[in-house]
Design a protein around this motif. Structure first.
Motif, PDB file in Angstrom:
ATOM      1  N   THR A 241      49.675  40.605  22.605  1.00 47.11           N
ATOM      2  CA  THR A 241      48.382  41.293  22.513  1.00 47.11           C
ATOM      3  C   THR A 241      47.254  40.364  22.102  1.00 47.11           C
ATOM      4  OG1 THR A 241      48.945  42.033  20.272  1.00 47.11           O
ATOM      5  CG2 THR A 241      49.381  43.569  22.091  1.00 47.11           C
ATOM      6  N   ASP A 242      47.580  39.127  21.712  1.00 50.77           N
ATOM      7  CA  ASP A 242      46.549  38.137  21.396  1.00 50.77           C
ATOM      8  C   ASP A 242      46.029  37.445  22.662  1.00 50.77           C
ATOM      9  OD1 ASP A 242      46.765  38.626  18.661  1.00 50.77           O
ATOM     10  OD2 ASP A 242      48.283  37.065  18.391  1.00 50.77           O
ATOM     11  N   PHE A 243      46.796  37.539  23.746  1.00 53.25           N
ATOM     12  CA  PHE A 243      46.396  36.926  25.001  1.00 53.25           C
ATOM     13  C   PHE A 243      45.388  37.805  25.728  1.00 53.25           C
ATOM     14  CE2 PHE A 243      50.963  35.418  24.830  1.00 53.25           C
ATOM     15  CZ  PHE A 243      50.657  34.129  24.448  1.00 53.25           C
ATOM     16  N   PRO A 244      44.513  37.196  26.526  1.00 49.89           N
ATOM     17  CA  PRO A 244      43.665  38.023  27.390  1.00 49.89           C
ATOM     18  C   PRO A 244      44.528  38.685  28.462  1.00 49.89           C
ATOM     19  CG  PRO A 244      43.349  35.700  27.898  1.00 49.89           C
ATOM     20  CD  PRO A 244      44.250  35.764  26.705  1.00 49.89           C
ATOM     21  N   LEU A 245      44.042  39.781  28.979  1.00 45.47           N
ATOM     22  CA  LEU A 245      44.681  40.421  30.123  1.00 45.47           C
ATOM     23  C   LEU A 245      44.178  39.744  31.388  1.00 45.47           C
ATOM     24  CD1 LEU A 245      44.155  44.162  29.112  1.00 45.47           C
ATOM     25  CD2 LEU A 245      46.294  42.863  28.995  1.00 45.47           C
TER      26      LEU A 245
ATOM     27  N   ILE B 282      39.365  40.316  29.245  1.00 43.57           N
ATOM     28  CA  ILE B 282      39.933  40.473  30.576  1.00 43.57           C
ATOM     29  C   ILE B 282      39.443  39.372  31.495  1.00 43.57           C
ATOM     30  CG2 ILE B 282      39.894  41.927  32.652  1.00 43.57           C
ATOM     31  CD1 ILE B 282      39.933  44.360  30.813  1.00 43.57           C
ATOM     32  N   ILE B 283      40.387  38.832  32.249  1.00 42.02           N
ATOM     33  CA  ILE B 283      40.100  37.897  33.333  1.00 42.02           C
ATOM     34  C   ILE B 283      40.442  38.637  34.618  1.00 42.02           C
ATOM     35  CG2 ILE B 283      40.727  35.690  34.387  1.00 42.02           C
ATOM     36  CD1 ILE B 283      41.784  34.932  31.486  1.00 42.02           C
ATOM     37  N   ALA B 284      39.499  38.722  35.538  1.00 34.42           N
ATOM     38  CA  ALA B 284      39.734  39.381  36.827  1.00 34.42           C
ATOM     39  C   ALA B 284      39.563  38.352  37.931  1.00 34.42           C
ATOM     40  CB  ALA B 284      38.767  40.538  37.022  1.00 34.42           C
TER      41      ALA B 284
ATOM     42  N   LYS C 227      35.628  39.857  30.983  1.00 38.14           N
ATOM     43  CA  LYS C 227      34.892  38.784  30.308  1.00 38.14           C
ATOM     44  C   LYS C 227      34.671  37.628  31.279  1.00 38.14           C
ATOM     45  CE  LYS C 227      34.815  35.682  26.391  1.00 38.14           C
ATOM     46  NZ  LYS C 227      35.424  35.250  25.145  1.00 38.14           N
ATOM     47  N   HIS C 228      35.687  37.357  32.087  1.00 37.60           N
ATOM     48  CA  HIS C 228      35.612  36.288  33.080  1.00 37.60           C
ATOM     49  C   HIS C 228      35.974  36.878  34.438  1.00 37.60           C
ATOM     50  CE1 HIS C 228      35.322  33.240  29.954  1.00 37.60           C
ATOM     51  NE2 HIS C 228      36.329  33.836  29.348  1.00 37.60           N
ATOM     52  N   TYR C 229      35.174  36.546  35.429  1.00 37.79           N
ATOM     53  CA  TYR C 229      35.418  37.068  36.778  1.00 37.79           C
ATOM     54  C   TYR C 229      35.319  35.941  37.787  1.00 37.79           C
ATOM     55  CZ  TYR C 229      34.899  39.633  41.104  1.00 37.79           C
ATOM     56  OH  TYR C 229      35.077  40.088  42.382  1.00 37.79           O
ATOM     57  N   PHE C 230      36.315  35.871  38.670  1.00 41.43           N
ATOM     58  CA  PHE C 230      36.375  34.813  39.667  1.00 41.43           C
ATOM     59  C   PHE C 230      36.629  35.396  41.048  1.00 41.43           C
ATOM     60  CE2 PHE C 230      37.957  33.255  35.623  1.00 41.43           C
ATOM     61  CZ  PHE C 230      37.125  32.167  35.410  1.00 41.43           C
ATOM     62  N   VAL C 231      35.942  34.847  42.042  1.00 42.37           N
ATOM     63  CA  VAL C 231      36.174  35.176  43.448  1.00 42.37           C
ATOM     64  C   VAL C 231      36.620  33.871  44.106  1.00 42.37           C
ATOM     65  CG1 VAL C 231      35.182  36.066  45.586  1.00 42.37           C
ATOM     66  CG2 VAL C 231      34.365  36.930  43.384  1.00 42.37           C
ATOM     67  N   LEU C 232      37.832  33.857  44.614  1.00 41.74           N
ATOM     68  CA  LEU C 232      38.400  32.602  45.099  1.00 41.74           C
ATOM     69  C   LEU C 232      37.675  32.025  46.300  1.00 41.74           C
ATOM     70  CD1 LEU C 232      42.215  33.070  44.520  1.00 41.74           C
ATOM     71  CD2 LEU C 232      40.440  32.211  42.973  1.00 41.74           C
ATOM     72  N   SER C 233      36.965  32.847  47.048  1.00 47.64           N
ATOM     73  CA  SER C 233      36.173  32.286  48.152  1.00 47.64           C
ATOM     74  C   SER C 233      35.087  31.355  47.605  1.00 47.64           C
ATOM     75  CB  SER C 233      35.572  33.392  49.017  1.00 47.64           C
ATOM     76  OG  SER C 233      34.753  34.244  48.253  1.00 47.64           O
ATOM     77  N   ASP C 234      34.679  31.541  46.345  1.00 43.32           N
ATOM     78  CA  ASP C 234      33.726  30.625  45.705  1.00 43.32           C
ATOM     79  C   ASP C 234      34.342  29.242  45.490  1.00 43.32           C
ATOM     80  OD1 ASP C 234      31.904  32.703  45.600  1.00 43.32           O
ATOM     81  OD2 ASP C 234      32.250  33.132  43.469  1.00 43.32           O
ATOM     82  N   PHE C 235      35.670  29.179  45.512  1.00 38.80           N
ATOM     83  CA  PHE C 235      36.386  27.911  45.336  1.00 38.80           C
ATOM     84  C   PHE C 235      36.926  27.416  46.674  1.00 38.80           C
ATOM     85  CE2 PHE C 235      37.655  29.916  41.034  1.00 38.80           C
ATOM     86  CZ  PHE C 235      36.434  29.580  40.473  1.00 38.80           C
ATOM     87  N   ASP C 236      36.318  27.864  47.748  1.00 38.82           N
ATOM     88  CA  ASP C 236      36.688  27.437  49.105  1.00 38.82           C
ATOM     89  C   ASP C 236      38.108  27.831  49.499  1.00 38.82           C
ATOM     90  OD1 ASP C 236      34.147  26.324  49.583  1.00 38.82           O
ATOM     91  OD2 ASP C 236      34.736  24.499  48.523  1.00 38.82           O
ATOM     92  N   VAL C 237      38.588  28.960  48.962  1.00 38.72           N
ATOM     93  CA  VAL C 237      39.875  29.505  49.388  1.00 38.72           C
ATOM     94  C   VAL C 237      39.565  30.494  50.513  1.00 38.72           C
ATOM     95  CG1 VAL C 237      41.888  30.872  48.731  1.00 38.72           C
ATOM     96  CG2 VAL C 237      40.913  29.212  47.111  1.00 38.72           C
TER      97      VAL C 237
ATOM     98  N   GLY D 150      37.245  27.719  33.875  1.00 40.10           N
ATOM     99  CA  GLY D 150      36.173  28.712  33.797  1.00 40.10           C
ATOM    100  C   GLY D 150      36.401  29.776  32.741  1.00 40.10           C
ATOM    101  N   ALA D 151      37.672  30.049  32.438  1.00 43.56           N
ATOM    102  CA  ALA D 151      38.001  31.058  31.433  1.00 43.56           C
ATOM    103  C   ALA D 151      38.193  30.426  30.058  1.00 43.56           C
ATOM    104  CB  ALA D 151      39.258  31.816  31.849  1.00 43.56           C
TER     105      ALA D 151
END
Length: 123
Positions: A4-8, A60-62, A83-93, A116-117
């Protein structure tokens, strides 16, 4: 450290190579014990215990594979903002239907998500 100390971490897990890359990143974060992966399908499907966890106040990391933002939208249905949000197309995926994730693109995207997180990553 307790789980429970880890982010989701929630990820897209659709059928494209980008979606599966997002899923693989979340799994790796869970297995390396730097985040606890939870089920975004359960949140989107209104499964009460899974919604309760999402609303618990933990960081939360999404991770979405593409700009359709299915993961982020599933959380937003319950007024949960990552808290942190990533879209992999932003990383050229690229989003490729019927193809497996590219290992090199996975490694690159994983490192960018970890950085980033602000998570410590030990290799």
């Amino acid at each position: 450290m307790k789980k429970t100390d880890f982010p989701l971490v929630y990820s897209c897990s659709g059928c494209s190579s980008a979606a599966q890359t997002a899923n693989m990143i979340a799994i790796k974060m869970d297995r390396e014990k730097i985040a606890e992966m939870f089920c975004i399908a359960g949140v989107g499907g209104d499964v009460k215990p899974l919604v309760k966890t999402a609303k618990s106040g933990r960081n939360i990391i999404a991770i979405d594979g593409c700009p359709l933002a299915c993961c982020k939208s599933s959380l937003a249905r319950h007024d949960v903002q990552p808290k942190h949000y990533f879209v992999l197309s932003d990383f050229d995926v690229p989003k490729k239907i019927g193809e497996d994730p590219d290992p090199t693109l996975f490694t690159n995207a994983y490192k960018q998500v970890i950085n980033g997180a602000d998570l410590i990553h030990l290799e």
